[in-house]
Design an enzyme around this catalytic site. Structure first.
Site, PDB file in Angstrom:
ATOM      1  N   SER A   1      55.044   0.446   2.455  1.00  0.00           N
ATOM      2  CA  SER A   1      54.528   0.884   1.167  1.00  0.00           C
ATOM      3  C   SER A   1      53.767   2.185   1.366  1.00  0.00           C
ATOM      4  O   SER A   1      53.103   2.370   2.395  1.00  0.00           O
ATOM      5  CB  SER A   1      53.602  -0.192   0.577  1.00  0.00           C
ATOM      6  OG  SER A   1      53.096   0.193  -0.682  1.00  0.00           O
TER       7      SER A   1
ATOM      8  N   ASP B   1      54.460 -10.113  -6.319  1.00  0.00           N
ATOM      9  CA  ASP B   1      54.057  -9.144  -5.305  1.00  0.00           C
ATOM     10  C   ASP B   1      52.560  -9.248  -5.039  1.00  0.00           C
ATOM     11  O   ASP B   1      51.747  -8.869  -5.871  1.00  0.00           O
ATOM     12  CB  ASP B   1      54.403  -7.727  -5.779  1.00  0.00           C
ATOM     13  CG  ASP B   1      53.965  -6.672  -4.781  1.00  0.00           C
ATOM     14  OD1 ASP B   1      54.669  -6.480  -3.773  1.00  0.00           O
ATOM     15  OD2 ASP B   1      52.914  -6.036  -5.001  1.00  0.00           O
TER      16      ASP B   1
ATOM     17  N   ARG C   1      51.547 -10.462 -22.491  1.00  0.00           N
ATOM     18  CA  ARG C   1      52.062  -9.218 -21.913  1.00  0.00           C
ATOM     19  C   ARG C   1      52.978  -9.500 -20.727  1.00  0.00           C
ATOM     20  O   ARG C   1      53.951  -8.781 -20.504  1.00  0.00           O
ATOM     21  CB  ARG C   1      50.899  -8.329 -21.495  1.00  0.00           C
ATOM     22  CG  ARG C   1      50.148  -7.733 -22.682  1.00  0.00           C
ATOM     23  CD  ARG C   1      49.011  -6.864 -22.245  1.00  0.00           C
ATOM     24  NE  ARG C   1      48.186  -6.470 -23.375  1.00  0.00           N
ATOM     25  CZ  ARG C   1      46.912  -6.129 -23.280  1.00  0.00           C
ATOM     26  NH1 ARG C   1      46.305  -6.143 -22.105  1.00  0.00           N
ATOM     27  NH2 ARG C   1      46.236  -5.772 -24.355  1.00  0.00           N
TER      28      ARG C   1
ATOM     29  N   LYS D   1      51.601  -8.036   2.027  1.00  0.00           N
ATOM     30  CA  LYS D   1      51.473  -6.778   2.780  1.00  0.00           C
ATOM     31  C   LYS D   1      50.292  -6.869   3.737  1.00  0.00           C
ATOM     32  O   LYS D   1      49.280  -7.489   3.410  1.00  0.00           O
ATOM     33  CB  LYS D   1      51.225  -5.598   1.827  1.00  0.00           C
ATOM     34  CG  LYS D   1      52.116  -5.555   0.608  1.00  0.00           C
ATOM     35  CD  LYS D   1      51.712  -4.432  -0.326  1.00  0.00           C
ATOM     36  CE  LYS D   1      52.379  -4.570  -1.680  1.00  0.00           C
ATOM     37  NZ  LYS D   1      51.760  -5.635  -2.498  1.00  0.00           N
TER      38      LYS D   1
ATOM     39  N   LEU E   1      53.383   0.954 -15.235  1.00  0.00           N
ATOM     40  CA  LEU E   1      52.856   1.054 -16.598  1.00  0.00           C
ATOM     41  C   LEU E   1      51.736   2.077 -16.708  1.00  0.00           C
ATOM     42  O   LEU E   1      50.986   2.097 -17.697  1.00  0.00           O
ATOM     43  CB  LEU E   1      52.359  -0.318 -17.072  1.00  0.00           C
ATOM     44  CG  LEU E   1      53.369  -1.466 -16.975  1.00  0.00           C
ATOM     45  CD1 LEU E   1      52.798  -2.733 -17.576  1.00  0.00           C
ATOM     46  CD2 LEU E   1      54.685  -1.100 -17.635  1.00  0.00           C
TER      47      LEU E   1
ATOM     48  N   HIS F   1      51.152  -1.926   4.302  1.00  0.00           N
ATOM     49  CA  HIS F   1      50.623  -1.526   2.997  1.00  0.00           C
ATOM     50  C   HIS F   1      50.491  -0.009   2.823  1.00  0.00           C
ATOM     51  O   HIS F   1      50.585   0.511   1.708  1.00  0.00           O
ATOM     52  CB  HIS F   1      49.268  -2.192   2.769  1.00  0.00           C
ATOM     53  CG  HIS F   1      48.928  -2.400   1.337  1.00  0.00           C
ATOM     54  ND1 HIS F   1      48.178  -3.443   0.882  1.00  0.00           N
ATOM     55  CD2 HIS F   1      49.239  -1.692   0.222  1.00  0.00           C
ATOM     56  CE1 HIS F   1      48.046  -3.383  -0.433  1.00  0.00           C
ATOM     57  NE2 HIS F   1      48.678  -2.319  -0.855  1.00  0.00           N
TER      58      HIS F   1
ATOM     59  N   SER G   1      49.871  -7.711 -15.147  1.00  0.00           N
ATOM     60  CA  SER G   1      49.083  -8.088 -16.310  1.00  0.00           C
ATOM     61  C   SER G   1      48.477  -9.454 -16.060  1.00  0.00           C
ATOM     62  O   SER G   1      49.085 -10.303 -15.397  1.00  0.00           O
ATOM     63  CB  SER G   1      49.923  -8.127 -17.582  1.00  0.00           C
ATOM     64  OG  SER G   1      49.117  -8.515 -18.689  1.00  0.00           O
TER      65      SER G   1
ATOM     66  N   TYR H   1      44.541  -8.123  -1.530  1.00  0.00           N
ATOM     67  CA  TYR H   1      44.320  -8.612  -2.893  1.00  0.00           C
ATOM     68  C   TYR H   1      43.511  -9.912  -2.906  1.00  0.00           C
ATOM     69  O   TYR H   1      43.007 -10.307  -3.961  1.00  0.00           O
ATOM     70  CB  TYR H   1      45.640  -8.873  -3.618  1.00  0.00           C
ATOM     71  CG  TYR H   1      46.554  -7.696  -3.795  1.00  0.00           C
ATOM     72  CD1 TYR H   1      46.162  -6.392  -3.487  1.00  0.00           C
ATOM     73  CD2 TYR H   1      47.854  -7.878  -4.265  1.00  0.00           C
ATOM     74  CE1 TYR H   1      47.024  -5.324  -3.636  1.00  0.00           C
ATOM     75  CE2 TYR H   1      48.715  -6.811  -4.434  1.00  0.00           C
ATOM     76  CZ  TYR H   1      48.300  -5.537  -4.107  1.00  0.00           C
ATOM     77  OH  TYR H   1      49.180  -4.484  -4.260  1.00  0.00           O
TER      78      TYR H   1
ATOM     79  N   GLN I   1      57.680   0.660  -1.074  1.00  0.00           N
ATOM     80  CA  GLN I   1      56.993   0.463  -2.358  1.00  0.00           C
ATOM     81  C   GLN I   1      56.026   1.623  -2.574  1.00  0.00           C
ATOM     82  O   GLN I   1      55.115   1.826  -1.781  1.00  0.00           O
ATOM     83  CB  GLN I   1      56.238  -0.868  -2.355  1.00  0.00           C
ATOM     84  CG  GLN I   1      55.604  -1.204  -3.691  1.00  0.00           C
ATOM     85  CD  GLN I   1      54.792  -2.484  -3.658  1.00  0.00           C
ATOM     86  OE1 GLN I   1      53.595  -2.485  -3.940  1.00  0.00           O
ATOM     87  NE2 GLN I   1      55.435  -3.598  -3.317  1.00  0.00           N
TER      88      GLN I   1
END
Length: 273
Positions: free
Chosen positions: A138, A44, A234, A74, A189, A107, A229, A49, A160
């Protein structure tokens, strides 16, 4: 390697039920490669980003066929109108080095009703042209989804939203479920806020780390979690969640941690006009 199961979106395509989030990871290729090696088939990303190109590089270097990997991005700037959104989609494809994306989202609902609808029409047009297999949104609240429906347009395949035991957004979830919209859970998380006694208790009981308990909670609610992560260990741990289940009573305990909007740990802009 741990294979993840899939869910079918409204357009008929299979989406792996766990995806790797790459938010704020400008050097995401190592994490993507680690994820693909241990069984992830869902990544994703987003234009904001600034790592679409790295995701594309990781997919090619992995040696896994493109069609076996579910890639999301997005668009965050929709105020420029219909053509601007089409241009952004083309730019995303160029960044990735792909000729299609599996899922493309608006987004957030920022920009106002007119901009949202024009952006949505652009995504639908790109889908019809074969550039996007599925389209969604989203951070959309019920009123934003209803405005799409009121305009007589096809509803999103996906919404989302921030989703975890502390922020369960139940009104949005109920609406999406009643209209066949798959719910992807970002920040599943809780940014590492693992100190809650209930979470610690369940972690000790099952011999799993708190992140695995949270991902399991998300899966058992039918959500598609997108844990993030940069640590390869992880990354592997976060998909190793198919060998145990939480009981109904344990799910209810975690459900009882809901703090509504005050439980959000990110921007969670679902109430914009």
């Amino acid at each position: 390697m741990i294979p993840a199961s899939t869910v079918v979106v409204s357009t008929g395509f299979a989406m792996p039920v766990i995806g790797l989030g790459v938010y704020q990871n400008l050097n995401c290729k190592p994490a993507c490669l680690a994820a693909l090696r241990c069984g992830y088939r869902h990544i994703d990303s987003a234009r904001v980003y600034r790592n679409e190109a790295q995701v594309g590089e990781a997919v090619r270097e992995s040696g896994i066929p493109r069609e076996s990997i579910f890639i999301t991005s997005k668009i965050n700037k929709i105020a420029g109108g219909y053509q601007s959104c089409l241009d952004a989609i083309d730019d995303s494809l160029k960044n990735f080095g792909f000729d299609y994306l599996d899922l493309y989202l608006i987004h957030s609902a920022y920009g106002g009703r007119s901009a949202r609808l024009e952006a949505w029409k652009a995504l639908l047009a790109a889908q019809k042209a074969g550039k996007l297999k599925s389209v969604g949104v989203s951070n959309y609240n019920v009123k934003h989804l209803e405005e799409i429906r009121a305009a007589g347009l096809e509803l999103p395949s996906v919404n989302q939203i921030e989703l975890h035991p502390y922020c369960q957004q139940r009104t949005i979830v109920d609406y999406c479920r009643s209209h066949g919209i798959i719910i992807q859970a970002y920040t599943p998380l809780v940014r590492g806020e693992f100190g809650n006694p209930t979470l610690q208790e369940l972690s000790e009981k099952h011999g799993k780390n708190p992140a695995q308990i949270l991902i399991r909670w998300s899966l058992q609610h039918g959500f598609v979690p997108l844990p993030k992560s940069q640590n390869p260990d992880r990354v592997r741990s976060n998909i190793d969640v198919f060998s145990f289940e939480l009981s109904e009573e344990e799910i209810e305990k975690l459900d009882g941690l809901d703090r509504g909007k005050s439980g959000a740990v990110t921007w969670n802009p679902v109430d914009v006009d």
